[in-house]
Design a protein around this motif. Structure first.
Motif, short mmCIF file in Angstrom:
data_model
loop_
_atom_site.label_atom_id
_atom_site.label_comp_id
_atom_site.label_asym_id
_atom_site.label_seq_id
_atom_site.Cartn_x
_atom_site.Cartn_y
_atom_site.Cartn_z
N ARG A 1 3.06 -11.43 2.76
CA ARG A 1 3.28 -10.36 1.79
C ARG A 1 4.64 -10.57 1.12
N GLN B 1 -3.76 0.89 0.33
CA GLN B 1 -4.79 -0.05 0.74
C GLN B 1 -4.84 -1.30 -0.15
N GLY B 2 -4.16 -1.26 -1.28
CA GLY B 2 -4.08 -2.42 -2.16
C GLY B 2 -5.07 -2.38 -3.31
N TRP C 1 1.99 2.56 3.57
CA TRP C 1 1.38 1.56 2.70
C TRP C 1 0.07 2.09 2.13
N TYR D 1 0.20 -3.98 -3.36
CA TYR D 1 0.32 -2.83 -2.49
C TYR D 1 1.54 -2.00 -2.88
N ARG E 1 3.02 -7.80 -2.99
CA ARG E 1 1.74 -8.45 -3.28
C ARG E 1 1.48 -9.52 -2.23
N GLU F 1 -3.57 3.04 -4.51
CA GLU F 1 -3.30 2.25 -5.71
C GLU F 1 -4.54 2.19 -6.60
N CYS G 1 0.20 4.21 -8.34
CA CYS G 1 0.18 4.54 -6.92
C CYS G 1 0.35 6.04 -6.80
N TRP H 1 6.63 -2.09 -4.69
CA TRP H 1 5.38 -2.84 -4.83
C TRP H 1 5.56 -4.20 -4.16
#
Length: 124
Positions: free
Chosen positions: A44, A116-117, A114, A94, A37, A5, A21, A35
């Protein structure tokens, strides 16, 4: 699949950001993308999802009308356009991938891959 991301940052309330992303290792066109968050001390949270061909999208009520998810198969990427940002949108965002590509899911545990954010901070 590796997801990375980018695009997070600090923005004032009412402002906009575009998250990206990018994927490597596998073509994303086979997957539905989403997505999520997460803010401190919270679980999450689902934000938005888009199916394989982009024809179906689904949003959390909290972001509906303000955020837009999209994808670009040529760039093997997914995006989240965020507008009218609020302080409560502050979180690590994420991206995630789920197979098969017609899946529409809001449940984090169902996603296969996923990133890493990226941090989004909205100041009041």
């Amino acid at each position: 699949v590796q997801l990375v991301e980018s695009g997070g940052g600090l923005v004032q309330a009412g402002g906009s950001l575009r998250l990206s992303c990018a994927a490597s290792g596998r073509i994303l066109s086979s997957y539905s993308m989403a997505w999520f968050r997460q803010s401190p001390e919270k679980e999450r949270e689902f934000v938005a999802t888009i199916n394989r061909n982009g024809g179906t999208t689904y949003y959390a009520d909290s972001v509906k009308g303000r955020f837009t998810i999209s994808r670009d198969h040529a760039k093997n990427a997914v995006y989240l356009e965020m507008g009218s940002l609020r302080p409560e949108d502050t979180a690590v965002y994420y991206c995630a991938a789920i197979f098969p590509g017609n899946t529409i899911s809001t449940i984090p545990d169902e996603y296969n891959y996923w990133g890493q954010g990226t941090q989004v901070t909205v100041s009041s």
